[in-house]
Design an enzyme around this catalytic site. Structure first.
Site, PDB file in Angstrom:
ATOM      1  N   GLU A 159       0.714  -1.285   0.054  1.00  0.00           N
ATOM      2  CA  GLU A 159       0.132   0.063   0.112  1.00  0.00           C
ATOM      3  C   GLU A 159       0.800   1.308   0.013  1.00  0.00           C
ATOM      4  O   GLU A 159       0.307   2.332  -0.630  1.00  0.00           O
ATOM      5  CB  GLU A 159      -0.870  -0.044   1.230  1.00  0.00           C
ATOM      6  CG  GLU A 159      -0.349   0.195   2.487  1.00  0.00           C
ATOM      7  CD  GLU A 159      -1.375   0.169   3.745  1.00  0.00           C
ATOM      8  OE1 GLU A 159      -2.127   1.199   3.531  1.00  0.00           O
ATOM      9  OE2 GLU A 159      -1.631  -0.544   4.451  1.00  0.00           O
ATOM     10  N   SER A 215       0.314   7.271   8.950  1.00  0.00           N
ATOM     11  CA  SER A 215       1.568   6.677   8.332  1.00  0.00           C
ATOM     12  C   SER A 215       2.346   7.790   7.842  1.00  0.00           C
ATOM     13  O   SER A 215       1.775   8.771   7.021  1.00  0.00           O
ATOM     14  CB  SER A 215       1.478   5.574   7.282  1.00  0.00           C
ATOM     15  OG  SER A 215       1.263   4.435   8.117  1.00  0.00           O
TER      16      SER A 215
END
Length: 423
Positions: A159, A215
């Site tokens: 991802e 993130s």
């Protein structure tokens, strides 16, 4: 001042996807799309060709079935009760592997995956494609469901690699994809001006991807990056707390409440402690000293509205993300911080908070940057994997656009553009 990219402007010349060596001999069967299945939202990028007609000899196409699928997608902006096509993000006049058409961007709640799969089955989307190129945690979680319900296999991709590849690709395909808020002012948000940012040579820079969690990536080049930090307090936290505190049901409801609220009825500010600012350390009186700091008092709890609680929740989550991003950037000596993710969708309050915090607390050393396609970069990266563009094979000189020169430089169009942070 620039608005969102003119994705639907007429008369634009085609933008070309590179003919990757890995897919130049054999094209994948249509329909062409990539999926990013996140913890809260699933995102889909779909290519709609405009140059395919019944009787065409293209081996990768079954025109009648494809036409049915495209008619359904084009004639609706909502699918079922929760699926949405973001029309304002559509990219027209794109040439992909010799076909000209449009890229569409569709999202739906991940918890509605079963409903989505049965819709796919009903509309016979699975009759043309056996393999879906997918990314995100849901590509693992729902792999068996895809196979059992619609007999489709998932080709899974990392991802974060898809995220970075999608960011670089769309920025070079769309003029003014990257922007910042000029003159951010929390006391007068209307003063903030949306201004294009020249993102041609951004390296190194920081990416803060705000989805269900957060993130933080340090990006060194098109193909080199690392995850350097993150937090569990992200968009999913904001929505979950708002649902608990206010009874709202959707992200949009939570944001609508937050827009009407006043977090100072919930949060304790510096002035509530000092009677003014803490001048020795440059803390203005309006700085939040304690998130939800008034809620231990019964009378304050009774005075705070649901809108106030939603606004305080938004400010708390956004301030935490901004603080972590700033500390990470300063520790790594980076000056450009790019915020992406669906938490920022229709969320100017959070964007302006981030822009103000980054500029004020870094004394102008850091610039908060944003991208128009916010949460779709992972899905775009999965789409590129389908096309065969892997491991950094997408370069600026392989993409043409009516708004950008072949070397990636923007055509002069009298837009105000800032690149001071890259000097």
């Amino acid at each position: 001042m620039s608005s969102s990219p003119s994705a639907s402007s007429s008369g634009a010349l085609p933008r070309d996807f590179p003919n990757s060596p890995s897919c130049s001999n054999k094209k994948p069967p249509m329909p062409w799309f990539g999926v990013d299945i996140g913890g809260t939202l699933a995102k889909l990028v779909f290519f709609e060709p405009s140059d395919i007609h019944p009787g065409d000899p293209e081996p990768e196409v079954e025109p009648d079935v494809l036409a049915t699928i495209q008619h359904y997608l084009r004639s609706h902006t909502a699918y079922g009760d929760t699926g949405v096509r973001d029309v304002h993000l559509e990219i027209p006049n794109v040439t992909v592997l010799g076909h000209t058409g449009s890229l569409h961007f569709i999202r739906f709640p991940t918890h509605q995956m079963d409903t989505f799969l049965h819709l796919v089955k009903e509309k016979k989307l699975s009759s043309l494609a056996e393999i879906i190129h997918a990314t995100g945690g849901g590509a693992y979680k729902f792999e068996k469901d895809f196979f059992n319900i619609v007999s489709m296999k998932l080709q899974k991709h990392d991802e974060l690699s898809c995220l970075i590849q999608g960011i670089h690709f769309i920025d070079r395909l769309i003029p003014d994809e990257c922007y910042y808020w000029n003159h951010p002012d929390l006391r007068n948000p209307e003063k903030s001006e949306k201004t294009p940012y020249d993102f041609r040579d951004p390296y190194p820079y920081l990416v803060v991807n705000i989805g269900s969690g957060v993130s933080i990536l340090s990006v060194h080049s098109k193909t080199s990056f690392e995850r350097v930090s993150g937090t569990s307090l992200g968009g999913g936290t904001f929505l979950g707390l708002c649902c608990l505190l206010t009874g709202c049901e959707t992200f949009e409801e939570a944001l609508e409440l937050a827009a009407q609220g006043d977090n100072t009825n919930v949060d304790k500010l510096v002035k509530d402690i000092y009677g003014g600012g803490y001048n020795r350390f440059g803390l203005p009186e309006s700085t939040v000293a304690s998130s939800f700091g008034f809620m231990h008092r019964k009378e304050k709890r009774s005075e705070a509205s649901k809108a106030d609680l939603a606004r305080a929740t938004l400010v708390t989550i956004t301030n935490n993300i901004g603080s972590l991003a700033m500390m990470t950037a300063m520790n790594l000596k980076l000056t450009r911080v790019v915020f992406v993710g669906n938490f920022l969708r229709v969320n100017p309050i959070a964007m302006k908070l981030l822009a103000y915090a980054m500029e004020y607390w870094s004394r102008g050393a850091l610039k908060a940057l944003f991208l128009e396609h916010e949460g779709y970069f992972g899905a775009m990266g999965a789409f590129l994997e389908l096309m065969g563009y892997t491991n950094g094979s997408v370069h600026t000189d392989m993409i043409s656009s009516p708004h950008k020169k072949q070397n990636g430089a923007m055509e002069s169009d009298n837009h105000e553009t800032d690149s001071t942070a890259s000097q």
